[in-house]
Design an enzyme around this catalytic site. Structure first.
Site, mmCIF file in Angstrom:
data_model
loop_
_atom_site.group_PDB
_atom_site.id
_atom_site.type_symbol
_atom_site.label_atom_id
_atom_site.label_comp_id
_atom_site.label_asym_id
_atom_site.label_seq_id
_atom_site.Cartn_x
_atom_site.Cartn_y
_atom_site.Cartn_z
ATOM 1 N N SER A 73 -9.787 1.215 -5.859
ATOM 2 C CA SER A 73 -10.669 1.226 -4.691
ATOM 3 C C SER A 73 -12.115 1.581 -5.029
ATOM 4 O O SER A 73 -12.884 1.919 -4.128
ATOM 5 C CB SER A 73 -10.135 2.210 -3.641
ATOM 6 N N ASN A 108 -16.248 1.828 -10.673
ATOM 7 C CA ASN A 108 -17.470 1.088 -10.354
ATOM 8 C C ASN A 108 -18.565 1.998 -9.815
ATOM 9 O O ASN A 108 -19.735 1.839 -10.150
ATOM 10 C CB ASN A 108 -17.167 -0.029 -9.370
HETATM 11 P P1 GTP Z 1 -8.172 3.189 -10.773
HETATM 12 O O1 GTP Z 1 -8.841 3.145 -12.101
HETATM 13 O O2 GTP Z 1 -6.922 2.340 -10.693
HETATM 14 O O3 GTP Z 1 -7.905 4.575 -10.264
HETATM 15 O O4 GTP Z 1 -9.148 2.443 -9.709
HETATM 16 P P2 GTP Z 1 -10.700 2.664 -9.356
HETATM 17 O O5 GTP Z 1 -10.793 3.467 -8.105
HETATM 18 O O6 GTP Z 1 -11.462 3.123 -10.536
HETATM 19 O O7 GTP Z 1 -11.153 1.200 -8.949
HETATM 20 P P3 GTP Z 1 -12.302 0.252 -9.575
HETATM 21 O O8 GTP Z 1 -13.656 0.885 -9.571
HETATM 22 O O9 GTP Z 1 -11.831 -0.240 -10.891
HETATM 23 O O10 GTP Z 1 -12.337 -0.943 -8.528
HETATM 24 C C1 GTP Z 1 -11.213 -1.730 -8.225
HETATM 25 C C2 GTP Z 1 -11.602 -3.051 -7.655
HETATM 26 O O11 GTP Z 1 -12.464 -2.896 -6.505
HETATM 27 C C3 GTP Z 1 -12.357 -3.921 -8.652
HETATM 28 O O12 GTP Z 1 -11.827 -5.229 -8.589
HETATM 29 C C4 GTP Z 1 -13.787 -3.878 -8.151
HETATM 30 O O13 GTP Z 1 -14.490 -5.055 -8.481
HETATM 31 C C5 GTP Z 1 -13.635 -3.680 -6.650
HETATM 32 N N1 GTP Z 1 -14.795 -2.941 -6.065
HETATM 33 C C6 GTP Z 1 -15.316 -1.771 -6.516
HETATM 34 N N2 GTP Z 1 -16.380 -1.374 -5.778
HETATM 35 C C7 GTP Z 1 -16.536 -2.315 -4.804
HETATM 36 C C8 GTP Z 1 -17.468 -2.478 -3.714
HETATM 37 O O14 GTP Z 1 -18.359 -1.666 -3.490
HETATM 38 N N3 GTP Z 1 -17.299 -3.569 -2.919
HETATM 39 C C9 GTP Z 1 -16.289 -4.486 -3.147
HETATM 40 N N4 GTP Z 1 -16.204 -5.516 -2.331
HETATM 41 N N5 GTP Z 1 -15.415 -4.378 -4.175
HETATM 42 C C10 GTP Z 1 -15.521 -3.303 -4.998
#
Ligand code: GTP
Ligand code: MN
Ligand code: MN
Length: 612
Positions: free
Chosen positions: A266, A270
């Site tokens: 989620s 990023n």
């Molecule tokens: P874990 O490492 O599994 O704990 O996940 P995480 O919370 O680090 O998630 P990550 O940042 O890898 O994002 C997961 C997905 O969400 C990716 O496919 C990103 O491209 C998408 N994503 C992240 N930030 C945004 C945003 O602000 N907007 C949208 N639309 N998608 C996003």
């Protein structure tokens, strides 16, 4: 194994308890050799892994690994917290008695590493010298070399971390035995895998997977489950699935620190790797402390709530990582970074890697390319639209490869926490940001954090998959006790953090497009939150928190229509009243939920009613 003493002597393992632990499991698992690992062994182990075909080259100084096709993600159903006290049973921790689970795991592990090397990985889940270091030392035993290579990236690894313990017994005993992956019945009624944290014995026993989320025991099992249990048992700290960033204002010289939990996939990584949007980059800089785990405690001298990242690397989702969404992530996995890619598509001839969203379209010349399972893409039927990379394919890289890494990330003091944010993936209902200034209401909000389980959750009937504080897969003890402990730890701080709920994922109900551009622009609502905390803006009060007005939000250079903007800055009362019913059901499942949390719930419900 007659020469085990000699191996441990040679490696300089002086802690007698560590030596006993290694001996016990070398005998149990039947490993043929034992090798003690330090971070300085990385180059040699990489070479060995390439020679053995466990890794392939992915360009200069980068590596590629493929996991067994039924072993590509964490398994929540097979993950168990075991203790000797049934009061530790929660709704989410799959509690079982230690007396049942330990013998069961020992049975599975018996003889299961025959013919293999057992690697001994001493590690520390904290910057050395940190206040929480007494709970951060561990030794992982594993029979898989690529797990060692990942651990060297994700944790501080070296014999010194377990030799100099004040109490030689105070390390986490973490055992990983891979098992015969082709005969474990993954996902069937006869599933042989078990991922057990015996929390009150500080012992982790994982059997049946070599995938990162199940096998990197320092990260998930110690950094989250065991850490959470220890933090509660000691009454000293919280271990959370949080990112942790610094936001620096070059004009005023001030730096704030924000941490927060979003459920897996989620947006934590990023957000942490964010490059400020062009229009704001002259003034603001975002620095990376952590993207997946933060431990929080109150500093005894200053009384401030502090945070640190116990990890040493990033295990990031590959999908959709590209020059626009996350240039820092791409830079952190460039040539000569020793990054390891797992389950992306790979071209062994050229060394290139690709995943969905890396470029708008996959490489046009498929010659030489293999999908994540190893099947040649040239052999595919033209109507086969299966993804090239596994949706949970990942990259692994160390913190010092991250371009926006904070200069003080390795300092033992940690950083003071100004704000705690929660965010799920929600296509409606949740506005861009709502700020919460009251501790109990902030904790209440975190406990009712949810994300869409599937696209079936569309429409007014959609119920969220609740993921309290984004810790559902990592809950170590009862949720009511957890809420109490959270209130106690944060409540003890002299300066209270501001809380907020954010949502980057609201969609247009008609065509489904994301209303907010997200990614780098997510800095804007965070800046507003910090201004609100400083009393520089007032926002607009609602029953569910304070929302920014359009004027208060810095939107310079943002591509958004007035219509979409209005939607993400307002709340839908009908939807929220329905949500309050779901929340009540959700919270009612938990034993010993503190009265403060129920009071917060009733206050929000009453305010919502009063708003119409
Ligand atoms: P874990 O490492 O599994 O704990 O996940 P995480 O919370 O680090 O998630 P990550 O940042 O890898 O994002 C997961 C997905 O969400 C990716 O496919 C990103 O491209 C998408 N994503 C992240 N930030 C945004 C945003 O602000 N907007 C949208 N639309 N998608 C996003
Ligand atoms: Mn995570
Ligand atoms: Mn992540």
């Amino acid at each position: 194994m007659a020469d085990l003493e000699a191996v441990l002597d040679e490696a300089g393992v002086t802690n007698p308890k560590v030596r006993e632990f290694v001996k016990e499991y070398a005998e149990l698992t039947g490993a043929e050799r034992v090798e003690v690992v330090n971070a300085s062994d990385d180059a040699r182990l990489l070479e060995e892994a390439v020679a053995a075909g466990e890794l392939e080259m992915a360009g200069a100084g980068r590596y590629y690994s493929r996991s067994y096709h039924k072993d590509t993600a964490r398994s929540e159903e097979r993950t168990i917290v075991a203790t000797s006290d049934e009061k530790d049973r929660g709704v989410y921790n799959n509690w079982r008695p230690a007396s049942e689970m330990k013998p069961m795991l020992h049975d599975r592990m018996r003889g299961a590493s025959a013919g293999k090397t057992m690697y001994v990985i001493p590690y520390l889940m904290a910057p050395a010298g940190n206040a929480l270091a007494p709970w951060a030392a561990g030794v992982e035993l594993t029979d898989t070399r690529t797990v060692v290579l990942h651990m060297i990236r994700m944790a501080r690894v070296g014999v010194q971390f377990v030799n100099d313990l004040d109490d030689p017994d105070s390390f986490v005993r973490a055992v990983h035995v891979t098992g015969d992956l082709e005969h474990l019945g993954q996902g069937t009624a006869d599933d042989q895998r078990y991922f057990v944290t015996v929390a009150d014995e500080r012992t982790i026993l994982h059997f049946g997977s070599s995938y990162g989320g199940n096998a990197l025991l320092g990260k998930i099992a110690h950094g989250l489950r065991q850490g959470a249990y220890d933090g509660w048992a000691s009454r000293k700290f919280l271990a959370e699935q949080y990112m942790l960033i610094g936001i620096h204002d070059k004009e005023t010289g001030k730096t704030w620190h924000v941490c927060g939990g979003f459920p897996s996939a989620s947006g934590k990584t990023n957000l942490a790797m964010m490059a400020a949007p062009d229009a704001l980059g002259d003034r603001y800089h975002v620095s990376f402390y952590g993207d997946d785990i933060a431990w929080l405690w109150v500093d005894e001298e200053s009384g401030r709530l502090m945070g640190m990242n116990p990890e040493y690397g990033v295990f990031g989702v590959a999908k959709d990582t590209n020059e626009t969404t996350n240039p820092n992530a791409l830079a952190s996995i460039g040539e000569e970074t020793r990054a390891i890619f797992t389950n992306v598509a790979h071209n062994p001839t050229t060394g290139e890697v690709w995943w969905e969203g890396k470029t708008p379209k996959p490489p046009t010349d498929v010659h030489g390319w293999l999908d994540w399972t190893g099947a040649p893409l040239a052999d595919r039927k033209s109507d086969d639209s299966a993804a090239w990379a596994h949706p949970n394919s990942r990259f692994t890289t160390t913190l010092d490869n991250v371009p926006n890494i904070a200069s003080d990330y390795d300092e033992p003091v940690g950083v003071p926490i100004d704000a705690i944010i929660f965010g799920g993936r929600t296509r409606d209902r949740e506005p861009l940001i709502r700020a919460i200034t009251d501790l109990a209401e902030g904790v209440y909000d975190g406990l009712t954090l949810g994300a869409e389980a599937t696209f079936a959750a569309e429409g007014v009937d959609g119920q969220l998959r609740y993921d309290p504080m984004s810790n559902r897969p990592f809950m170590a003890y009862g949720e009511g006790d957890y809420a109490r402990h959270y209130l106690d730890v944060v409540g003890a701080a002299t300066e209270q953090p501001i809380f907020a709920h954010v949502n980057w994922f609201q969609r247009d109900p008609d065509d489904g497009h994301f209303l907010w551009p997200g990614y780098r622009d997510n800095l804007r609502p965070l800046l507003w939150l910090l201004q609100l905390k400083a009393g520089e803006v007032e926002g607009r009060r609602t029953a569910v928190g304070i929302l920014p007005t359009e004027e208060e939000l810095n939107l310079e250079g943002v591509d958004i229509t007035p219509h979409d903007l209005e939607r993400i800055l307002t709340i839908d009362h009908e939807r929220w009243r329905q949500e309050m019913g779901f929340r009540e059901e959700h919270l009612s499942q938990f034993d010993r939920m503190p009265e403060e949390i129920w009071e917060a719930h009733r206050r929000v419900a009453a305010d919502l009613d009063a708003e119409d």
